[in-house]
Design an enzyme around this catalytic site. Structure first.
Site, PDB file in Angstrom:
ATOM      1  N   GLU A  49     -24.312 -55.914  22.631  1.00 46.05           N
ATOM      2  CA  GLU A  49     -25.900 -55.857  22.827  1.00 46.05           C
ATOM      3  C   GLU A  49     -26.549 -55.800  21.624  1.00 46.05           C
ATOM      4  O   GLU A  49     -27.931 -55.604  21.683  1.00 46.05           O
ATOM      5  CB  GLU A  49     -26.231 -54.265  23.485  1.00 46.05           C
ATOM      6  CG  GLU A  49     -25.659 -54.044  24.985  1.00 46.05           C
ATOM      7  CD  GLU A  49     -26.364 -52.902  25.854  1.00 46.05           C
ATOM      8  OE1 GLU A  49     -26.193 -52.737  26.709  1.00 46.05           O
ATOM      9  OE2 GLU A  49     -26.654 -52.041  24.994  1.00 46.05           O
ATOM     10  N   ASP A  92     -19.229 -46.165  28.693  1.00 43.52           N
ATOM     11  CA  ASP A  92     -19.458 -45.925  27.389  1.00 43.52           C
ATOM     12  C   ASP A  92     -18.888 -44.335  27.035  1.00 43.52           C
ATOM     13  O   ASP A  92     -18.348 -44.403  25.809  1.00 43.52           O
ATOM     14  CB  ASP A  92     -21.181 -45.780  27.066  1.00 43.52           C
ATOM     15  CG  ASP A  92     -21.542 -47.248  27.605  1.00 43.52           C
ATOM     16  OD1 ASP A  92     -20.977 -48.288  27.563  1.00 43.52           O
ATOM     17  OD2 ASP A  92     -22.945 -47.351  27.936  1.00 43.52           O
TER      18      ASP A  92
END
Length: 289
Positions: free
Chosen positions: A136, A237
């Site tokens: 990201e 995550d």
């Protein structure tokens, strides 16, 4: 040892919906919550709550100063998070009654991290430390090369998935984490089996089916812990943050996977992302089943 995370920081805008909207559908949300998120921030918070020493490398806009302060409150070293003129990244997240989600992501400041910022942070690293990356932000290849030159272990969570991005860092990473769909896509793009990619350790997460660990010693399967999910956002995550933190504490891989599996199982029973990631004591005290 220290973990260095080149990672995104997002403002998560989470909407509760009866079902995930289809093309052209307008759907009224039944609830709304805003909080700290981004794959990078989630992993840093997870690692900190797993009792690891974690330094975050990233960027926010002036509108994201609160996010940096919150990460610091959770135990993350935030000295290498820059405040820029570009707006903080944010995510629009819809979560349905089954706990599944759909996400629209605006990268914002996450995509303007300079090589100088990365170099300044990694200049504080020592051989044996670990660099964590996701997909990201920009700068993954630069960071991985710097880390390898400095004697760091490099872990890469290949999400959001782009086969070309993974291929650029193959040969520079020691640990690759990806889900089942991403694993299939990577094998298709490379024309190779995962075990032939030259990565020492590969973890393929399988959701409710657990995960697989591929290494030079073969393939091992680990079962998931049965729970009733209410929100799967951030579970992967949390798994990765706890996994890398466990390895940093010199846990054997199987033990680190077990810890990460428990953390992810507890995470999916909660609404939210970084703000609700469980700490180590909660996981140790939790009785499943």
């Amino acid at each position: 040892m220290t973990l260095f995370n080149l990672g995104s920081i997002n403002v998560d805008k989470v909407y509760r919906v009866s079902h995930l909207p289809g093309p052209g559908e307008t759907l009224a949300a039944t609830g709304f919550q805003q909080g700290l998120g981004g794959k990078g921030a989630n992993m840093s918070v997870a690692a900190a709550r797993a009792a690891a020493r974690i330094t975050h490398i990233g960027a926010v806009g002036a509108d994201g100063r609160w996010a940096v302060e919150r990460m610091m409150e959770y135990g993350v070293d935030t000295r290498h998070i820059a405040v820029t003129e570009t707006a903080t990244g944010h995510a629009i997240i819809c979560v349905d009654d089954a706990g599944e989600n759909s996400i629209v992501l605006f990268p914002g400041a996450n995509r303007i991290i300079s090589d100088a910022m990365i170099g300044q942070a990694l200049s504080q690293a020592s051989p044996g430390d670990t660099l964590i990356m996701q997909n990201e932000t920009n700068g993954q290849v630069t960071a991985a090369r710097m880390a390898r030159d400095l004697g760091l272990r490099v872990a890469y969570a290949a999400a959001p998935f782009e086969a070309s991005a993974v291929q650029e860092v193959l040969g520079l990473i020691d640990l690759l984490v990806l889900n089942e769909v991403e694993a299939t896509q990577l094998e298709t793009e490379t024309g190779s089996n995962l075990k032939d990619l030259g990565v020492s350790d590969i973890i393929v997460t399988l959701g409710s089916k657990g995960c697989r660990w591929l290494s030079d010693e073969g393939v091992m399967h680990f079962d998931a812990i049965p729970v009733t999910p209410v929100d799967t956002t951030g579970a992967g995550d949390t798994f990765t943050g706890y996994l890398v933190a466990g390895l940093d504490r010199k846990m054997p891989m199987a033990q680190a996977i077990g810890l990460a599996t428990r953390a992810a199982a507890l995470m999916v029973t909660r609404h939210g992302t970084a703000d609700v990631i469980p700490d180590l004591k909660e996981i140790q005290d939790q009785t499943f089943g």
